[in-house]
Design a protein around this motif. Structure first.
Motif, PDB file in Angstrom:
ATOM      1  N   UNK A  91      41.759  34.712  44.288  1.00 46.55           N
ATOM      2  CA  UNK A  91      41.354  36.075  44.005  1.00 46.55           C
ATOM      3  C   UNK A  91      40.701  36.281  42.607  1.00 46.55           C
ATOM      4  N   UNK A  92      41.605  35.520  41.106  1.00 44.83           N
ATOM      5  CA  UNK A  92      40.925  35.643  40.304  1.00 44.83           C
ATOM      6  C   UNK A  92      41.991  36.433  39.585  1.00 44.83           C
ATOM      7  N   UNK A  93      41.303  36.782  38.039  1.00 47.08           N
ATOM      8  CA  UNK A  93      42.850  37.076  37.395  1.00 47.08           C
ATOM      9  C   UNK A  93      43.192  38.671  38.030  1.00 47.08           C
ATOM     10  N   UNK A  94      44.598  38.856  37.981  1.00 52.48           N
ATOM     11  CA  UNK A  94      44.975  39.847  37.890  1.00 52.48           C
ATOM     12  C   UNK A  94      44.993  40.037  39.469  1.00 52.48           C
ATOM     13  N   UNK A  95      45.333  39.044  40.475  1.00 55.87           N
ATOM     14  CA  UNK A  95      45.365  39.503  42.295  1.00 55.87           C
ATOM     15  C   UNK A  95      47.113  39.575  42.030  1.00 55.87           C
ATOM     16  N   UNK A  96      46.995  41.059  43.001  1.00 55.86           N
ATOM     17  CA  UNK A  96      48.215  41.270  43.468  1.00 55.86           C
ATOM     18  C   UNK A  96      48.343  40.990  45.198  1.00 55.86           C
ATOM     19  N   UNK A  98      52.169  39.953  40.894  1.00 60.12           N
ATOM     20  CA  UNK A  98      50.820  40.067  40.017  1.00 60.12           C
ATOM     21  C   UNK A  98      50.493  38.915  39.198  1.00 60.12           C
ATOM     22  N   UNK A  99      49.557  37.803  39.883  1.00 62.48           N
ATOM     23  CA  UNK A  99      49.166  36.219  38.872  1.00 62.48           C
ATOM     24  C   UNK A  99      47.684  36.216  38.792  1.00 62.48           C
ATOM     25  N   UNK A 100      47.342  34.658  38.329  1.00 65.66           N
ATOM     26  CA  UNK A 100      46.059  35.118  38.606  1.00 65.66           C
ATOM     27  C   UNK A 100      46.123  33.633  39.135  1.00 65.66           C
ATOM     28  N   UNK A 101      44.793  34.188  40.126  1.00 69.21           N
ATOM     29  CA  UNK A 101      44.794  32.767  41.591  1.00 69.21           C
ATOM     30  C   UNK A 101      43.464  31.903  41.400  1.00 69.21           C
ATOM     31  N   UNK A 122      55.405  32.664  32.507  1.00 66.28           N
ATOM     32  CA  UNK A 122      54.335  33.652  32.348  1.00 66.28           C
ATOM     33  C   UNK A 122      53.462  33.688  33.087  1.00 66.28           C
ATOM     34  N   UNK A 123      52.230  35.038  32.279  1.00 66.32           N
ATOM     35  CA  UNK A 123      51.180  35.391  33.120  1.00 66.32           C
ATOM     36  C   UNK A 123      51.970  36.383  34.254  1.00 66.32           C
ATOM     37  N   UNK A 145      55.654  44.408  30.592  1.00 73.69           N
ATOM     38  CA  UNK A 145      54.350  43.978  30.009  1.00 73.69           C
ATOM     39  C   UNK A 145      54.136  43.544  28.368  1.00 73.69           C
ATOM     40  N   UNK A 146      53.752  42.108  28.643  1.00 72.81           N
ATOM     41  CA  UNK A 146      53.822  41.039  27.828  1.00 72.81           C
ATOM     42  C   UNK A 146      52.890  40.639  27.113  1.00 72.81           C
ATOM     43  N   UNK A 147      52.943  40.412  25.962  1.00 66.61           N
ATOM     44  CA  UNK A 147      51.580  39.503  25.245  1.00 66.61           C
ATOM     45  C   UNK A 147      50.780  38.683  26.250  1.00 66.61           C
ATOM     46  N   UNK A 148      51.546  37.657  26.940  1.00 65.02           N
ATOM     47  CA  UNK A 148      51.093  36.773  27.853  1.00 65.02           C
ATOM     48  C   UNK A 148      50.319  37.119  29.071  1.00 65.02           C
ATOM     49  N   UNK A 149      51.391  38.102  29.706  1.00 64.92           N
ATOM     50  CA  UNK A 149      50.849  39.315  30.612  1.00 64.92           C
ATOM     51  C   UNK A 149      50.133  39.986  30.804  1.00 64.92           C
ATOM     52  N   UNK A 150      49.280  40.325  29.283  1.00 66.96           N
ATOM     53  CA  UNK A 150      48.636  41.762  29.356  1.00 66.96           C
ATOM     54  C   UNK A 150      46.879  41.762  30.139  1.00 66.96           C
TER      55      UNK A 150
END
Length: 500
Positions: free
Chosen positions: A406-411, A400-403, A260-261, A339-344
């Motif tokens: 790097x915060x939300x949406x880090x490549x 792409x994930x939250x770290x 997820x995410x 693109x899913x509800x958990x990673x949008x």
């Protein structure tokens, strides 16, 4: 769907270098396990592992400048370079074991010795390169590295690049002769030929459409025959998703919380290949430069000698681009479908953060051949358009994930191993250094997913990889021993070249 259900111990999805490596390791550790492989294309190694779809460098961080970062205090952080180099030594040990055991033959068909150089221009870059050299050359993993800012010496090292160069900018390079060119497509095919001889059931032109958990904890796969359209059910206690860029979509279908995410950002690429043998003959090295501002690390320009089908080639690139496909043979709806509800929110945050990157990729797509030739002429001033063709490289999907950092949406610009808490399913996401570190990545997978067997398997693991369980950075006396033995077995030493 057919009511018939086929049970097996292990299912590998995707016939690339990762599945080939994991399958080969498992067959050595537990020969009696039944393994089934599903690949939607006609042959092994046709997507990310194919020799025309990747850089084939044998990533050992010998020349890739993006693995050594200058810190705010001016010092050079070489930790990632050391780690990647050590992982490549692990790969060479495993390949040597396979050759010595006659499980694969003719290592020259997939690995060749080749000097690796880093090349920079401009005073600041020359200063950076010299500091990088000073931070690495004392380390036994980088023994033999040379630095020069003398145009005369550089003419000896890289005559094609230095010929007709009129710039007055400072220029410098590092050179190390222990580099390699690796044909991962050829190696992948060798390994799958070996697995076939070991009675692994390899099903080409079979696409995995769905994955779900069964009541008994095993995994049930819905598999479609690409030719006939017939659908089958296959179950296994363990599943590895090694489908390159397509792994994310299958990981999402598994429904495991660990998947997820997480999103994916696809990056396409082009290479220019030289078709004039007279030009090819003038260059014998892999030469990496520095990425342009705004370019992703995987787009570091490099001029590479390659050995493909036992023929010497010359490639320049990569030119990055954007396509919503997650595989070269994928769908234009791959990105949207991921693109899913958990990673949008993660995906939206990444989009907002990476507007300059997206703009850069679109600009790259729009380049004409002559504009690409102008970039090539920064490496080869005398390059002629008629000597070069364009080859479409493979798709890469950056994670792409939250770290925390790097915060939300880090490549992310590396490889990521995602596994279920119980170790029953795992997926490999991401790109570089990828194939070069396949053995280390699959050893990590084995530790995560089969912890109950590690003690039993350890003697065999040490037989296959003598440095298993030991950090080469902490045991430098092993480095020379391992490099000598693997060099001899894989035909990388001058001593063996003279014998042959």
């Amino acid at each position: 769907m057919s009511n018939r259900q086929t049970k097996t111990d292990v299912i590998l999805i995707g016939a690339g270098i990762m599945s080939a490596t994991l399958g080969t390791l498992l067959k050595e550790l537990v020969p009696d396990w039944n393994i089934t492989v599903f690949e939607k294309l006609e042959n092994a190694g046709e997507e990310s592992s194919n020799e025309w779809n990747n850089a084939g460098t044998g990533h050992a961080a010998l020349c890739e400048l993006n693995y050594t970062v200058e810190k705010s205090d001016g010092s050079i952080d070489v930790s990632k370079a050391l780690s990647i180099n050590e992982q490549f030594q692990v790969s060479k040990q495993f390949w040597s074991y396979l050759v010595e055991s006659n499980l694969i033959r003719n290592p020259q068909d997939f690995i060749m010795p080749l000097p690796h150089l880093s090349l920079v221009q401009g005073e600041d870059n020359v200063t950076f390169l010299k500091k990088r050299f000073e931070a690495l050359n004392h380390n036994p993993l980088f023994a033999g590295m040379e630095f020069s800012d003398d145009p005369g010496k550089l003419m000896e090292w890289i005559p094609l690049i230095m010929k007709d160069r009129i710039s007055n900018e400072p220029i410098a390079a590092t050179k190390i002769d222990s580099g390699t060119d690796v044909n991962f497509g050829a190696l992948t095919r060798m390994l799958f030929d070996h697995l076939k001889r070991k009675n692994v059931d390899i099903k080409y032109k079979h696409s995995v459409d769905d994955i779900k958990r069964s009541g008994d904890g095993s995994w049930e796969l819905k598999v479609r025959n690409v030719d006939s359209g017939a659908v089958e059910r296959h179950t296994a206690k363990f599943v590895f998703i090694g489908g390159g860029g397509g792994s994310l979509l299958l990981l999402q279908k598994s429904g495991i919380p660990e998947g997820k995410h997480i999103g994916g950002f696809p990056v396409s690429g082009l290479f220019m290949v030289c078709k004039n043998p007279e030009v090819v003959a003038q260059h014998h090295a892999k030469v990496y430069g520095k990425a342009k501002v705004g370019a992703p690390p995987m787009s570091v320009p490099h001029l590479d000698t390659r050995f493909i089908d036992n023929k010497k080639s010359l490639l320049f690139g990569p030119f990055a681009g954007f396509s919503p496909k997650f595989l070269k043979t994928g769908s234009m709806f791959d990105l949207l479908g991921s693109v899913k509800p958990d990673n949008v929110l993660t995906m939206l945050a990444a989009g907002a953060k990476n507007v300059p990157l997206t703009k850069y990729l679109i600009q790259q797509v729009m380049l004409s051949k002559e504009e690409r030739m102008e970039e090539l002429r920064e490496f080869i001033p005398s390059a002629k358009s008629e000597d070069w063709d364009i080859v479409v490289a493979g798709q890469r999907v950056q994670v792409i994930k939250d770290t925390v950092k790097g915060g939300k949406g880090t490549l992310q610009f590396g490889t990521e191993l995602i596994s279920a808490a119980d170790g029953s399913i795992a997926a490999l996401l991401g790109a570089s250094p990828g194939a070069s570190t396949a053995v280390s990545v699959m050893l990590d997978l084995i530790k995560k997913c089969f912890p109950q067997h590690i003690q039993e398997w350890e003697p065999k693991l040490k037989e296959m990889i003598p440095s298993y369980g030991v950090s080469l950075l902490e045991k430098p006396e092993l480095i020379d021993e391992i490099q000598t033995s693997t060099g001899r077995t894989l035909g990388l030493t001058k001593e063996l070249a003279l014998v042959n």
